[in-house]
Design a protein around this motif. Structure first.
Motif, mmCIF file in Angstrom:
data_model
loop_
_atom_site.group_PDB
_atom_site.id
_atom_site.type_symbol
_atom_site.label_atom_id
_atom_site.label_comp_id
_atom_site.label_asym_id
_atom_site.label_seq_id
_atom_site.Cartn_x
_atom_site.Cartn_y
_atom_site.Cartn_z
ATOM 1 N N UNK A 322 7.827 1.789 1.649
ATOM 2 C CA UNK A 322 6.757 2.018 2.537
ATOM 3 C C UNK A 322 6.942 1.744 4.060
ATOM 4 N N UNK A 323 7.622 0.557 4.121
ATOM 5 C CA UNK A 323 7.942 0.340 5.521
ATOM 6 C C UNK A 323 8.694 0.972 6.170
ATOM 7 N N UNK A 325 9.647 4.363 5.597
ATOM 8 C CA UNK A 325 8.790 5.572 5.538
ATOM 9 C C UNK A 325 7.841 5.414 7.029
ATOM 10 N N UNK A 326 6.922 4.412 7.002
ATOM 11 C CA UNK A 326 6.129 4.141 8.233
ATOM 12 C C UNK A 326 6.990 4.025 9.517
ATOM 13 N N UNK A 327 8.120 3.516 9.360
ATOM 14 C CA UNK A 327 9.257 3.081 10.692
ATOM 15 C C UNK A 327 9.760 4.725 10.947
ATOM 16 N N UNK A 328 10.188 5.377 9.962
ATOM 17 C CA UNK A 328 10.498 6.725 10.308
ATOM 18 C C UNK A 328 9.652 7.449 11.037
ATOM 19 N N UNK A 329 8.466 7.607 10.590
ATOM 20 C CA UNK A 329 7.289 8.219 11.188
ATOM 21 C C UNK A 329 7.027 7.735 12.623
ATOM 22 N N UNK A 330 7.132 6.495 13.052
ATOM 23 C CA UNK A 330 7.248 5.949 14.264
ATOM 24 C C UNK A 330 8.035 6.291 15.010
ATOM 25 N N UNK A 364 13.729 5.470 -9.443
ATOM 26 C CA UNK A 364 14.334 6.475 -8.639
ATOM 27 C C UNK A 364 13.197 6.595 -7.583
ATOM 28 N N UNK A 365 12.112 7.021 -7.997
ATOM 29 C CA UNK A 365 10.988 7.322 -6.913
ATOM 30 C C UNK A 365 10.726 6.119 -6.038
ATOM 31 N N UNK A 366 10.856 4.728 -6.433
ATOM 32 C CA UNK A 366 10.640 3.667 -5.600
ATOM 33 C C UNK A 366 11.179 3.662 -4.365
ATOM 34 N N UNK A 367 12.697 4.383 -4.397
ATOM 35 C CA UNK A 367 13.522 4.274 -3.164
ATOM 36 C C UNK A 367 13.541 5.415 -2.418
ATOM 37 N N UNK A 368 12.793 6.537 -2.593
ATOM 38 C CA UNK A 368 13.043 7.899 -1.889
ATOM 39 C C UNK A 368 12.226 8.277 -0.958
ATOM 40 N N UNK A 369 12.961 9.050 -0.170
ATOM 41 C CA UNK A 369 12.007 9.921 0.754
ATOM 42 C C UNK A 369 12.786 11.158 1.267
ATOM 43 N N UNK A 370 12.110 12.207 1.463
ATOM 44 C CA UNK A 370 12.700 13.386 1.819
ATOM 45 C C UNK A 370 12.725 13.564 3.321
ATOM 46 N N UNK A 371 14.073 13.824 3.805
ATOM 47 C CA UNK A 371 14.358 14.121 5.321
ATOM 48 C C UNK A 371 13.843 15.325 5.554
ATOM 49 N N UNK A 372 13.859 15.630 6.950
ATOM 50 C CA UNK A 372 13.574 16.914 7.636
ATOM 51 C C UNK A 372 14.597 17.991 7.227
ATOM 52 N N UNK A 373 14.272 19.175 6.574
ATOM 53 C CA UNK A 373 15.476 20.064 6.356
ATOM 54 C C UNK A 373 14.970 21.344 6.376
#
Ligand SMILES: *Cc1c(COP(=O)(O)O)cnc(C)c1O
Length: 398
Positions: A322-323, A325-330, A364-373
């Motif tokens: 979550x942190x 993910x939020x930092x990517x958003x920032x 797996x779910x706990x560690x993932x996020x999808x990058x822009x593609x």
């Protein structure tokens, strides 16, 4: 595209980079306009053309256009004979439609776990979940990389199951030189705007099997046939007669959408090549970080990736997903999560599914996020994403 300003740690940016975006050009718009000015908005020549185009591109014998992948999966399950009391095996790391199609038929989805390295449905887990009630396997080509095609083919053959490929992510991908669309008993596509090519909304079922083809045709259009050979009460009074021979739906795609689809299909290889290029750039940038895990592919597959998964090794980082993910958003990069395990949803919980069913998928779910593609990303967009990931990994490194 949007200019990102990640400079010297002073994040001043005008617009975020999102994880996906369609690419519509003037040619697409003209194709749609031509249909709007024509006699047929649905059931016309553009729909027939798009079906031929899908067959020509993939090498499949038959294609039926539908209004979504969701209705494609439902129709494919009906064609496979899935009914009340049956079971359909699928993965929990997918959009819910891959499993919902079983419920539509009065059957139950059964969740097989994923392979922790490819993130695709694990063939050994599929085999372990087969019972006397199993009718079909809905194997998703998650991210556009392929599921273990030959292993699933063999399991389905050995146990008399129908192999339905949810290829919402994998149009254009191929296995041992054969395109997706020819690998399973029935292949289902999505043309939602976030997918590799779009029709606004839309789907298709592709098959080489005439019986499945005819059943999908009936399911997607009221169970009605105009084909004398399929009628039961022939001979008829005249050519105006049609028959409803089964219970179907109205799952048709309009000609407006079909024209957009044919136009987009011409660009699929260009879009796919650009997606591959971006993935190679990400892989090259992230491959040396022990904190990041790259997706492995099965040998023999060549994929047009729909998703690029940033997989964090949380044991090596001081932050939560979550942190990060939020930092990517920032940093101006709007990631997404694909996916929450399907059976975690309240609807599934009420149907008796419990957490812990598929440990690898949950981990797996706990560690993932999808990058822009997406193909229209500029090289600068890609570098900005890499810069943001690099900065955060270095910042949160243990
Ligand atoms: C998008 C998607 C679907 C649903 O597609 P629609 O065309 O929106 O119905 C099904 N399965 C997967 C894996 C998807 O990504």
């Amino acid at each position: 595209m949007e200019k990102l300003a990640i400079e010297g740690g002073s994040p001043v940016r005008e617009k975020k980079i999102f994880y996906g975006h369609q690419w519509i050009d003037e040619e697409d718009i003209q194709a749609v306009e031509a249909v709007l000015r024509s006699d047929y908005l649905t059931c016309g020549p553009a729909a027939e053309q798009a079906q031929r185009d899908l067959c020509a591109y993939t090498g499949a014998k038959y294609a039926v256009l539908l209004n979504s992948d969701t209705s494609a999966l439902h129709s494919a399950c009906l064609a496979a004979g899935v009914g009340p009391g049956d079971e359909v095996i699928t993965t929990p790391i997918t959009f819910a439609a891959s499993a919902n199609c079983a419920f539509y038929c009065g059957a139950r989805p059964v969740f097989a776990d994923i392979d922790p390295e490819t993130y695709e449905i694990d063939p050994a887990s599929v085999e372990a979940h087969i019972t006397g009630r199993t009718k079909a396997v809905v194997a998703v080509d998650y991210t556009g990389a392929l599921a273990d095609i030959s292993a699933i083919r063999k399991i389905c053959d050995d146990h008399g199951l129908v192999y339905i490929e949810d290829a919402a992510h994998s149009i254009g991908s191929s296995f041992e030189g054969r395109k997706v669309g020819t690998l399973a008993d029935m292949t289902c596509f999505s043309f939602h705007p976030v997918k590799t090519i779009t029709a606004g909304e839309g789907g298709a079922v592709l098959t080489d099997n005439k019986e499945f083809y005819e059943k999908v045709l009936l399911a997607h259009a009221h169970g009605i046939t105009h084909d004398e050979a399929m009628m039961e009460d022939a001979p008829h009074e005249g050519p105006w007669v049609y028959e409803q021979v089964s219970l179907g739906y109205n799952y048709r795609m309009t000609d407006i959408q079909a024209a957009l689809l044919s136009s987009q299909l011409k660009k699929l290889d260009r879009f796919g090549a650009r997606r591959q290029e971006i993935c190679r750039r990400y892989d090259a940038a992230f491959g040396s970080f022990p904190e990041l895990i790259l997706q492995k592919e099965y040998p023999g597959s060549e994929s047009y990736r729909h998703l690029y998964i940033l997989h964090l090794d949380l044991d090596r980082l001081t932050c939560s997903r979550r942190q990060f993910f939020d930092a990517m958003s920032a940093e101006g990069v709007q990631c997404q999560i694909h996916y929450v395990p399907t059976y975690w949803f309240p609807y599934y919980r009420r149907q008796g599914y419990e957490r812990g069913l598929c440990p690898s998928a949950e981990e797996y779910y706990r560690g993932i996020m999808s990058l822009p593609l997406y193909p229209r990303m500029s090289d600068q967009d890609v570098e900005d994403v890499i810069h943001a990931v690099t900065k955060l990994v270095e910042n949160y490194r243990r």
